[in-house]
Design a protein around this motif. Sequence first.
Motif, PDB file in Angstrom:
ATOM      1  N   ILE A  25       0.943  -1.233   0.069  1.00  0.00           N
ATOM      2  CA  ILE A  25       0.007   0.228   0.079  1.00  0.00           C
ATOM      3  C   ILE A  25       0.951   1.153  -0.034  1.00  0.00           C
ATOM      4  N   THR A  26       1.874   1.198   0.929  1.00  0.00           N
ATOM      5  CA  THR A  26       2.616   2.585   1.067  1.00  0.00           C
ATOM      6  C   THR A  26       3.294   2.991  -0.242  1.00  0.00           C
ATOM      7  N   ARG A  28       2.565   2.818  -3.135  1.00  0.00           N
ATOM      8  CA  ARG A  28       1.605   3.065  -4.197  1.00  0.00           C
ATOM      9  C   ARG A  28       1.018   4.526  -3.530  1.00  0.00           C
ATOM     10  N   PHE A  29       0.835   5.025  -2.458  1.00  0.00           N
ATOM     11  CA  PHE A  29       0.506   6.096  -2.116  1.00  0.00           C
ATOM     12  C   PHE A  29       1.434   6.694  -0.993  1.00  0.00           C
ATOM     13  N   ASP A  31       2.503   9.628  -0.236  1.00  0.00           N
ATOM     14  CA  ASP A  31       2.208  10.920   0.406  1.00  0.00           C
ATOM     15  C   ASP A  31       1.654  10.850   1.878  1.00  0.00           C
ATOM     16  N   LEU A  33      -1.167   8.289   4.592  1.00  0.00           N
ATOM     17  CA  LEU A  33      -2.694   7.537   4.835  1.00  0.00           C
ATOM     18  C   LEU A  33      -2.617   7.385   6.469  1.00  0.00           C
ATOM     19  N   ILE A  59      -7.059   6.838   2.661  1.00  0.00           N
ATOM     20  CA  ILE A  59      -6.023   7.410   1.745  1.00  0.00           C
ATOM     21  C   ILE A  59      -7.066   8.562   1.014  1.00  0.00           C
ATOM     22  N   THR A  61      -6.561  11.009  -2.029  1.00  0.00           N
ATOM     23  CA  THR A  61      -5.708  10.953  -3.102  1.00  0.00           C
ATOM     24  C   THR A  61      -6.623  11.599  -4.252  1.00  0.00           C
ATOM     25  N   ALA A  67      -4.928   5.946  -9.592  1.00  0.00           N
ATOM     26  CA  ALA A  67      -5.119   6.093  -8.160  1.00  0.00           C
ATOM     27  C   ALA A  67      -6.315   4.635  -8.055  1.00  0.00           C
ATOM     28  N   ALA A  70      -4.835   1.277  -8.588  1.00  0.00           N
ATOM     29  CA  ALA A  70      -4.073   0.854  -7.516  1.00  0.00           C
ATOM     30  C   ALA A  70      -4.828   0.388  -6.378  1.00  0.00           C
ATOM     31  N   LEU A  71      -5.858   1.024  -6.061  1.00  0.00           N
ATOM     32  CA  LEU A  71      -6.877   0.736  -4.956  1.00  0.00           C
ATOM     33  C   LEU A  71      -7.560  -0.620  -5.256  1.00  0.00           C
TER      34      LEU A  71
END
Length: 98
Positions: A25-26, A28-29, A31, A33, A59, A61, A67, A70-71
């Motif tokens: 997860i981290t 991919r995101f 910035d 969470l 998250i 975004t 995005a 990815a989720l």
Amino acid sequence: MFGLSRPDGGLIPQRAFDRFLAERITPRFPDGLTVFSGRGQWRGPDGRRVHEAARIVLIVTGATPEAVAALRSIKEEYREHFAQGAVGLVLQRSCALF
């Protein structure tokens, strides 16, 4: 929404969830969470109510196709990796300022 119970009655250890968070997860995101502890309930195949501990990952975004993809990918990876019947995903437009 990530359930922490396995179909065999076992639990997904905190360390295993943390590893999934760090590895899947981290990246991919990156910035940021927020992770919440939760307790969910759902109706099992036999119609009985089932309770389980859960982790909710929030998250914030942009609503880009990348995005969302990815989720959805994270959701499927968790479902397959931890043999989950379902993993919840809520997509909601909102206004956020930091």
